[in-house]
Design a protein around this motif. Structure first.
Motif, short mmCIF file in Angstrom:
data_model
loop_
_atom_site.label_atom_id
_atom_site.label_comp_id
_atom_site.label_asym_id
_atom_site.label_seq_id
_atom_site.Cartn_x
_atom_site.Cartn_y
_atom_site.Cartn_z
N ARG A 75 92.93 67.59 90.56
CA ARG A 75 93.35 66.55 91.50
C ARG A 75 93.34 67.12 92.91
NH1 ARG A 75 97.29 65.89 87.20
NH2 ARG A 75 97.06 63.85 86.22
N ALA A 76 93.32 66.22 93.89
CA ALA A 76 93.33 66.66 95.29
C ALA A 76 94.45 67.67 95.51
CB ALA A 76 93.50 65.46 96.21
N THR B 123 89.46 68.46 97.20
CA THR B 123 89.96 67.86 98.43
C THR B 123 90.23 66.37 98.29
OG1 THR B 123 87.74 67.43 99.29
CG2 THR B 123 88.77 69.55 99.87
N ASP B 124 89.61 65.73 97.29
CA ASP B 124 89.74 64.29 97.14
C ASP B 124 89.36 63.87 95.72
OD1 ASP B 124 90.27 61.68 98.14
OD2 ASP B 124 88.14 61.35 98.48
N GLY B 125 90.02 62.85 95.21
CA GLY B 125 89.66 62.28 93.92
C GLY B 125 90.20 63.08 92.74
N SER C 295 86.47 58.00 88.90
CA SER C 295 86.91 58.44 90.23
C SER C 295 85.83 59.30 90.89
CB SER C 295 88.20 59.26 90.12
OG SER C 295 88.59 59.75 91.38
N LEU C 296 85.70 59.15 92.18
CA LEU C 296 84.93 60.11 92.96
C LEU C 296 85.69 61.43 92.96
CD1 LEU C 296 84.23 57.85 96.06
CD2 LEU C 296 82.52 58.59 94.40
N MET C 297 85.00 62.52 93.25
CA MET C 297 85.68 63.80 93.40
C MET C 297 84.91 64.64 94.40
SD MET C 297 85.94 67.32 92.50
CE MET C 297 84.98 67.66 91.05
N CYS C 298 85.66 65.29 95.28
CA CYS C 298 85.07 66.21 96.25
C CYS C 298 85.79 67.54 96.12
CB CYS C 298 85.21 65.66 97.67
SG CYS C 298 84.55 66.75 98.95
#
Length: 143
Positions: free
Chosen positions: A79-80, A62-64, A100-103
């Motif tokens: 990737r998002a 969803t992000d990062g 990078s953060l990652m969610c």
């Protein structure tokens, strides 16, 4: 129909994760469903340990930016908007890139005993850096 309120944020346990990882349970299936879903946030460099799932796992970023790797050395840059599925029993790991953060949303099914994963050893730094080399070519290689 009902609104499924996410559970409180908990820190991922050190026996399953390297670095800072935060988990919010989203839903645990009620019979006959076996679906379990969670939102998992990884700080840069954080990652799961090696693990597998009895019925596979679907990850939706969803992000990062993140990485997903398997024992064969295959690595996917996540990737998002990307979704990756690991088949039943495949040993793999996933986490944020080093910068990078990652969610991601994690979707799994539990077995009859309620187990969703078999946790194994930590991903060593060499394997984590090798995954980066496969997905982040150096400036020299980009030319």
């Amino acid at each position: 129909m009902r609104l499924a309120v996410p559970g409180p944020t908990s820190k991922g346990p050190a026996e399953n994760f390297t670095g800072d990882v935060y988990v919010n349970m989203l839903h645990a299936g009620e019979e006959p469903s076996r679906l379990v879903s969670a939102m998992v946030r990884f700080t840069p460099g954080a990652r799961t340990h090696w693990h597998s799932h009895p019925f596979g796992q679907t990850l939706h970023c969803t992000d990062g930016m993140g990485l997903v790797g398997n024992r064969d050395g295959e690595v996917i840059l996540l990737r998002a908007g990307d979704t990756v599925h690991t088949p039943a029993g495949e040993e793999h790991w996933h986490g944020a890139t080093r910068d990078s953060l990652m969610c991601h949303l994690a979707l799994v099914e539990h077995d009859d005993g309620g187990q969703t994963a078999t946790w194994l050893e930590a991903v060593n730094e060499h394997d984590y850096q090798a995954a980066h080399a496969k997905t982040h070519p150096t400036t020299q290689e980009q030319r």
